[in-house]
Design an enzyme around this catalytic site. Sequence first.
Site, short mmCIF file in Angstrom:
data_model
loop_
_atom_site.label_atom_id
_atom_site.label_comp_id
_atom_site.label_asym_id
_atom_site.label_seq_id
_atom_site.Cartn_x
_atom_site.Cartn_y
_atom_site.Cartn_z
N GLU A 47 0.80 -1.23 0.00
CA GLU A 47 0.00 0.00 0.00
C GLU A 47 0.83 1.27 0.00
OE1 GLU A 47 -1.98 -2.20 3.48
OE2 GLU A 47 -0.39 -2.78 2.09
N ASN A 48 2.06 1.21 0.49
CA ASN A 48 2.84 2.43 0.56
C ASN A 48 3.53 2.79 -0.76
OD1 ASN A 48 4.37 0.07 1.23
ND2 ASN A 48 6.08 1.36 1.84
#
Length: 217
Positions: A47-48
């Site tokens: 997700e980052n």
Amino acid sequence: MSDARDRMIARAARAIEPGMLVNLGIGLPTRVVNFLPSGMEVGLHTENGLVGVGPTQDYDHADRDLIDAGGAYISALPGGAFIDSATSFAIVRSGRLNLTMLGAFEVAQNGDLANWKIPGKFSPGVGGGIELAQKAAHVMVLTTHTDRKGNPKLLERCTLPLTAKGAVERIFTDMAVVDVTAKGFALRELAEDVSVDDVIAATGAPLIIPEGDIPTF
């Protein structure tokens, strides 16, 4: 890590097929990348901001700028894409993930998932777990069958705050592979040196047992 956990993670890795777009959640799932066949064409998403996550790295060999959502050092595969957070979460929210593998504190027999908070203990927040569990095409869980006190994590109903309702399809534990079905938990596979009675005793809900031999992993 114990041999039982390594076998669990290796078994979970076999659920990933070439061409999939997959998110590996914080905790045990992040280890799955290290058990995928070398050269396998799969898009691992964090997700980052990276699609094309490669094997994890130890401190001495890590690029300090490359971490996953849990802060572990990772590598980037050739052709991987670095993206901003908004784009990364747009991939999740638009339902483009074929599969997400998440950790869990509890899973209910109807597929409810609790994996973000234990009352009385610090939690940084639910993070992306809610969206991953709700939006991925398939949701699987990696977790130990019991907690550190020996209490079952597979229950009739979750007692902890929910991450998502009815989301989980399959659970990989250090004892078994268990599916969530319309009739409840169904035993599919056993870990080596684990008996059906062992799994029944460690499960806090009725368990459907198949007839005949049960595969092992």
